[in-house]
Write an enzyme that holds these catalytic residues in place. Sequence first.
Site, PDB file in Angstrom:
ATOM      1  N   ASP A 109      50.085 -10.199 -53.009  1.00 39.84           N
ATOM      2  CA  ASP A 109      50.468 -11.115 -51.937  1.00 39.84           C
ATOM      3  C   ASP A 109      51.468 -10.407 -51.021  1.00 39.84           C
ATOM      4  OD1 ASP A 109      50.736 -13.408 -50.486  1.00 39.84           O
ATOM      5  OD2 ASP A 109      52.124 -14.375 -51.892  1.00 39.84           O
ATOM      6  N   GLU A 110      51.566 -10.833 -49.781  1.00 42.19           N
ATOM      7  CA  GLU A 110      52.555 -10.272 -48.837  1.00 42.19           C
ATOM      8  C   GLU A 110      52.519  -8.749 -48.832  1.00 42.19           C
ATOM      9  OE1 GLU A 110      53.873 -12.257 -46.902  1.00 42.19           O
ATOM     10  OE2 GLU A 110      54.608 -14.089 -47.865  1.00 42.19           O
ATOM     11  N   GLN A 160      53.814 -10.261 -39.720  1.00 39.78           N
ATOM     12  CA  GLN A 160      54.912 -10.904 -40.442  1.00 39.78           C
ATOM     13  C   GLN A 160      55.680  -9.910 -41.302  1.00 39.78           C
ATOM     14  OE1 GLN A 160      54.368 -15.018 -41.931  1.00 39.78           O
ATOM     15  NE2 GLN A 160      52.211 -14.715 -41.454  1.00 39.78           N
ATOM     16  N   ARG A 209      56.310 -21.357 -38.309  1.00 40.41           N
ATOM     17  CA  ARG A 209      56.663 -22.239 -39.434  1.00 40.41           C
ATOM     18  C   ARG A 209      56.400 -23.692 -39.077  1.00 40.41           C
ATOM     19  NH1 ARG A 209      55.367 -19.449 -42.693  1.00 40.41           N
ATOM     20  NH2 ARG A 209      54.757 -18.187 -40.921  1.00 40.41           N
ATOM     21  N   LYS A 262      46.190 -18.401 -46.478  1.00 37.54           N
ATOM     22  CA  LYS A 262      46.361 -17.212 -47.294  1.00 37.54           C
ATOM     23  C   LYS A 262      46.548 -17.552 -48.770  1.00 37.54           C
ATOM     24  CE  LYS A 262      50.310 -15.740 -47.792  1.00 37.54           C
ATOM     25  NZ  LYS A 262      51.651 -15.184 -47.858  1.00 37.54           N
ATOM     26  N   THR A 263      47.451 -18.488 -49.020  1.00 39.70           N
ATOM     27  CA  THR A 263      47.737 -18.842 -50.410  1.00 39.70           C
ATOM     28  C   THR A 263      46.523 -19.477 -51.065  1.00 39.70           C
ATOM     29  OG1 THR A 263      49.993 -19.253 -49.686  1.00 39.70           O
ATOM     30  CG2 THR A 263      49.408 -19.981 -51.886  1.00 39.70           C
TER      31      THR A 263
END
Length: 728
Positions: A220-221, A251, A599, A33-34
């Site tokens: 983002d997010e 998430q 994670r 994603k980043t």
Amino acid sequence: MTDHLARLNPEQREAVETLDGPLLVLAGAGTGKTRVLTTRFAHILLTGRAFPSQVLAVTFTNKAAREMRERVASLLGRPAEGLWLGTFHALGARILRRHAEQAGLTASFNILDSDDQLRLLKQVMEAARLDTKRWAPPALMAILQRWKDRGLTPARLTAAEVTDFANGRAPELYAAYQDRLRTLNAADFGDLLLHTTEILRARPDILAEYQRRFRFILVDEYQDTNLVQYLWLRLLAQAHRNICCVGDDDQSIYSWRGAEVENILRFEHDFPGARIVRLERNYRSTAPILAAAAALIAHNEGRLGKTLRPGGNDLTGEKPAVLALWDSDEEARMVGERIEGLRGAGESLAETAVLVRAGFQTRAFEERLITLGVPYRVVGGLRFYERAEIRDAIAYMRVLHQPADDLAFERIVNLPRRGIGEQALRAMHQIARDRAVPLSAAALVLAAEGGVRGRARTALDGLLQGFQRWRERLGTAGHVETVAAMLDESGYTAMWREDKSPEAPGRLENLRELVRALADFDTLPGFLDHVSLVMENEENGGADRVSLMTLHAAKGLEFDTVFLPGWEEGVFPNQRALDENGAKGLEEERRLAYVGITRARRRVIISHAANRRIYANWQASIPSRFLDELPEEQILRSGSAALARDRLVSAPAAFPGAFPVLARRTRVVEVWEQPARPPREEAIAVGTRVFHQKFGYGIVTAASDGKLDITFDKAGSKRVLDRFVEPA
DNA sequence: AGTGGGACGCTTTTT
DNA sequence: GCGTCCCACT
């Protein structure tokens, strides 16, 4: 020039290259994603579609903003200047400063931290002659924040929004609170977005200016945005529609502070023809870890539908372990031992994390790691600026910069103790109210007119003259030197130097650090914004340490090894989340579990204890229902209390929503069968109307073991100990 | 004015 | 088991 695209998979590439029109990227955990976001940013700049100042990039946390800034710079091969890149709040503040007068503020308004917000609200409530024992200020704060999250100013509140709080007076108190903020020339966190959105709504000319400026918007997010953030984005994007939102509904873990996953669905509705790209190839975790995460999250309903697939990762990897332990002490020992083992095997401690549901859980592991001599860090404890000495020093700077800041003035007027006590303060408040002036101005009057005498008089004169002097100095000597002088001459640093407590040297060091950081900014106000919005703890980030943090704080991070302790009903899923939000709450808890598992790159150790120490006493615990949702063939169960699962299944619940009554053999039973202490003389019967200090009035719907299920008039349904309530 | 003791209430997450 | 708040004492 297309170098930056080379390492992308086809979906990622599509997400980067689809520049025109609305784009929604549904990106599963660990799917790059980043990378997509930063590459897209760089792509926009490298293809000459926009200058850096014409791209608006919004993140949720400062960490994410910093990371994006660094990665964009490295893709460009130079530091990117003039970017509009930051958190919603930081960017909101930046825009609001330019149009502060539209919100009844001046450009130098202060941003209040949550502590100040609460103190101010409490003052407002007291001024309205409300019993703040009966009506808790934090509860009202939460109500106001939810309103702000939804873009509701006092004027926009409708009758449907009225709550029972303070007998329906919440809207009135909200308006009074906003008035006070304006008088103080201050904004709280929510205002940074509420005011800007309100300005963009009211002033088409200003809106048009920003719509022209921001040719591209990156978010983002996205699943964590609340309504006002969504409105803000929609206003800014409406003209060109070049908005790209990246998020993962699985998430979404911030609904409790107003985030609305529905914004994802709304996006498709408000931006018809939006392209949707799914990123499902996970490059982070081993196959068994992904299988466990996928099986777990599959228990949620109403997902947008996304399947995490191994993107060519290690297909053989270690299966996630589920360990059952006797009690929470044993759990802490187990985690400690395993960490030592990993360390002995040459694994990096920095690649190891212990992720817990709630902050207080870190303590047990801290103690254990201290005993073992394993270095660790607790992420997201007290923020730098939340420390007392930093807040004090900041208060001094705020008064220096803006004498009308009553909250700051009140904080430092008698700090260090100068003998300016309650009496003097009350007199100041009196004058301030009568003449409608700030406290510091009232203090001048008080000193001049002899309202105080003796020691207090001398002290007050000294302080006021000091501020006058420092303000003059600020013009000539610069802010760093002035602030350093102010902290010394006011006696503030001396106060800590004379303090013999073990923390004092650390506090002095923090103050030195603060002054050092001040030098990075050209102006004092610029620094004050930085402190309240951005500044974080940066203690020995480079050292090889185990990370302890909450699951919330872990979002966006990854580690080789992840410990997930405390998977017990009531702890995780958290009881309050279930009580307050029912099925929706449970799903959010499950997403939190999903975040936790994903994670990990190589190793996951989940654990639960049959007995947990909570405050002074031991409490029996039931394994988390999430443990039953893991795929049996992909995990490894072991431990002394492994049989606990059968018990859970076989024992019927005493009443709907209650913990199942657990009974039977073994030593486990001894603890589980301990009768709850007889709570009060005569039990409170179902149907009784009762009063609770915090939640107010309500009707008892169920009673067992000294615990009552009560449907409160305004606070909803809760389970409370019966000694906390009185028959109404 | 400042300090100390005791009662009380609360334990989710945070820009 | 902790921190906070209030009150009484010095």
